[in-house]
Scaffold this active site. Structure first.
Site, PDB file in Angstrom:
ATOM      1  N   LYS A  13       0.855  -1.185   0.000  1.00 49.10           N
ATOM      2  CA  LYS A  13       0.000   0.000   0.000  1.00 49.10           C
ATOM      3  C   LYS A  13       0.890   1.233   0.000  1.00 49.10           C
ATOM      4  CE  LYS A  13      -3.761   2.320   2.436  1.00 49.10           C
ATOM      5  NZ  LYS A  13      -4.857   2.194   3.402  1.00 49.10           N
ATOM      6  N   ASP A  43     -13.516   4.521   9.564  1.00 46.79           N
ATOM      7  CA  ASP A  43     -13.909   4.405   8.155  1.00 46.79           C
ATOM      8  C   ASP A  43     -14.404   2.978   7.937  1.00 46.79           C
ATOM      9  OD1 ASP A  43     -14.324   5.418   5.646  1.00 46.79           O
ATOM     10  OD2 ASP A  43     -12.230   5.347   5.015  1.00 46.79           O
TER      11      ASP A  43
HETATM   12  P1  ADP Z   1      -7.535   3.438   0.762  1.00 45.99           P
HETATM   13  O1  ADP Z   1      -6.925   4.104   1.921  1.00 45.99           O
HETATM   14  O2  ADP Z   1      -7.128   4.046  -0.532  1.00 45.99           O
HETATM   15  O3  ADP Z   1      -9.025   3.286   0.889  1.00 45.99           O
HETATM   16  P2  ADP Z   1      -7.357   0.570   1.362  1.00 45.99           P
HETATM   17  O4  ADP Z   1      -6.378   0.114   2.371  1.00 45.99           O
HETATM   18  O5  ADP Z   1      -8.783   0.648   1.791  1.00 45.99           O
HETATM   19  O6  ADP Z   1      -6.873   1.965   0.754  1.00 45.99           O
HETATM   20  O7  ADP Z   1      -7.242  -0.384   0.090  1.00 45.99           O
HETATM   21  C1  ADP Z   1      -7.943  -0.113  -1.113  1.00 45.99           C
HETATM   22  C2  ADP Z   1      -8.446  -1.411  -1.735  1.00 45.99           C
HETATM   23  O8  ADP Z   1      -7.369  -2.299  -2.005  1.00 45.99           O
HETATM   24  C3  ADP Z   1      -9.381  -2.183  -0.824  1.00 45.99           C
HETATM   25  O9  ADP Z   1     -10.706  -1.787  -0.989  1.00 45.99           O
HETATM   26  C4  ADP Z   1      -9.147  -3.613  -1.235  1.00 45.99           C
HETATM   27  O10 ADP Z   1      -9.944  -3.925  -2.355  1.00 45.99           O
HETATM   28  C5  ADP Z   1      -7.703  -3.632  -1.677  1.00 45.99           C
HETATM   29  N1  ADP Z   1      -6.809  -4.118  -0.596  1.00 45.99           N
HETATM   30  C6  ADP Z   1      -6.134  -3.364   0.295  1.00 45.99           C
HETATM   31  N2  ADP Z   1      -5.379  -4.120   1.117  1.00 45.99           N
HETATM   32  C7  ADP Z   1      -5.572  -5.396   0.752  1.00 45.99           C
HETATM   33  C8  ADP Z   1      -5.053  -6.673   1.207  1.00 45.99           C
HETATM   34  N3  ADP Z   1      -4.188  -6.760   2.224  1.00 45.99           N
HETATM   35  N4  ADP Z   1      -5.476  -7.792   0.561  1.00 45.99           N
HETATM   36  C9  ADP Z   1      -6.341  -7.711  -0.462  1.00 45.99           C
HETATM   37  N5  ADP Z   1      -6.850  -6.565  -0.942  1.00 45.99           N
HETATM   38  C10 ADP Z   1      -6.477  -5.405  -0.353  1.00 45.99           C
HETATM   39 MG    MG Z   2     -10.167   2.110   2.048  1.00 47.05          MG
END
Ligand code: ADP
Ligand code: MG
Length: 372
Positions: A124, A229
């Site tokens: 991320k 959130d």
């Molecule tokens: P943001 O802060 O941009 O909302 P998120 O952490 O919510 O970021 O991640 C965005 C998207 O990426 C999530 O909605 C999910 O679909 C995917 N995602 C994030 N982390 C994971 C993970 N560890 N495994 C699988 N999918 C993930």
């Molecule tokens: Mg998110």
């Protein structure tokens, strides 16, 4: 802004030294004077070697020449910081290859990556701070030269906080991805092979999933935390199959839906002055989603903040609201990050047309390859 790794394998070790020098100097200089890069870089071939590396880095957009400044200088770009993080993970053998982008938020990019053994992980990359520059135009000059407003600083804070909470939550057996490592503005975590709650159209037993999610909110509260959130975009649903054999020898397969929670930079303490508002908002997000999507309405009212508040720390559970601070995240950092997150939220609610996917300063050259 996506992660573009094309040049990652072609940079020479001198180039990495120079890029690291620009990063170091960026802590005190938004625009790093060329002379300072020369001084901070340990490169064979002296000044001319440094200049060669500067050109190479600027060409692939990892640093950008700033023309408007009074002095000749360079600025680290998002791409440059991405590369430094990728380089750190690859040196530590945590990442070997980069796959596709699976999530695009305005505040982050989510990439599939893999290590040497082919184990898939999620990277991320936080991209905080762009909005505050764009939407609060009047503040722009004021923010420009202040570290507390810079995208690099804010994105790093978001990553630090997210990693610290993920670790603390994991230690208490909360269903969250496994945090693996953190570098700069990025967090490396395990890949959760599951469906986003948002994409699920029906479940066999909405009441049971609903109560699991409400229980999670209450369990977080008991540990002193509010997710902030907690909604269908930040909850992944895993299908866990289990086979039980009855006394008569018949096999019965059942599928349990297990929620896994992600996305933690905005987590707040149950002691926060607006805790009740955030707690209610999390609860209502789930209620609204279940009603709209599954036509399910719980029979019980609440849960209510005042009841949850009484449970904080009960049964000797570990309070986690200080988890980030325990890992070197200062009160000032928490304040700076919270301010940026609130600004971002406000910009989103307003549907700000300046909420654009651009770097905070569009006047520089050499970054085109890094924009979408
Ligand atoms: P943001 O802060 O941009 O909302 P998120 O952490 O919510 O970021 O991640 C965005 C998207 O990426 C999530 O909605 C999910 O679909 C995917 N995602 C994030 N982390 C994971 C993970 N560890 N495994 C699988 N999918 C993930
Ligand atoms: Mg998110």
């Amino acid at each position: 802004m996506k992660l573009d790794t094309r040049a990652l394998r072609y940079l020479a070790s001198e180039d990495w030294n120079v890029l690291t020098a620009v990063e170091r100097a960026s802590k005190d200089h938004e625009i790093v004077p060329t002379q300072l890069i020369e001084r901070f870089s340990r490169v064979k071939g002296g000044v001319s070697g440094v200049h060669k590396s500067i050109s190479a880095l600027a060409k692939v957009g990892l640093i950008a020449r700033v023309k408007e400044a009074k002095y000749d200088g360079y600025r680290l770009t998002y791409g440059g910081l991405d590369y430094l993080a990728m380089h750190a993970y690859s040196t530590r053998k945590e990442i070997y290859s980069v796959g596709s982008r699976i999530g695009v938020g305005k505040e982050s990019d989510i990439m599939m990556v893999a290590d040497h053994k082919g184990v898939q992980k999620v990277l991320k990359i936080h991209r905080l701070g762009r909005i505050s520059f764009r939407s609060v135009k009047t503040n722009r000059d004021y923010l420009r030269n202040r570290q507390s407003g810079s995208w690099m600083y804010l994105s790093r804070l978001a990553a630090m906080k997210e990693f610290a909470f993920m670790k603390a939550l994991r230690e208490e057996d909360f269903p969250v991805p496994e945090p693996i490592a953190q570098s700069r503005h990025t967090v490396l975590m395990s890949f959760v092979d599951a469906f986003l709650l948002r994409t699920i159209n029906s479940v066999p037993d909405p009441a049971s999933l609903y109560s699991d999610l409400i229980d999670l909110i209450l369990r977080l509260a008991k540990h002193g935390l509010i997710h902030g959130d907690f909604n269908e975009f930040n909850i992944l649903i895993k299908e866990e199959r289990s086979v039980t054999t009855s006394d008569s020898g018949e096999e019965d397969e059942s599928i349990a839906l297990v929620p896994i929670v992600i996305d933690f930079p905005q987590m707040i303490s149950m002691d926060h002055q607006n805790a009740e508002m955030y707690f209610d908002r999390d609860v209502n997000c789930i209620k609204r989603f279940f009603e709209r999507k599954f036509g399910f309405v719980g029979t019980q009212p609440g849960p209510f903040f005042k009841d949850a508040k009484k449970t904080v720390g009960r049964d000797n559970v570990r309070r986690l609201d200080a988890a980030a601070e325990a890992s070197g995240f200062t009160k000032k950092m928490a304040r700076d990050l919270e301010k940026a997150i609130r600004e971002q939220e406000a910009a989103k609610e307003k549907g700000d047309e300046q909420y654009s996917d651009e770097d905070e300063d569009g006047s520089e050259e050499g970054e085109e390859g890094w924009r979408e």
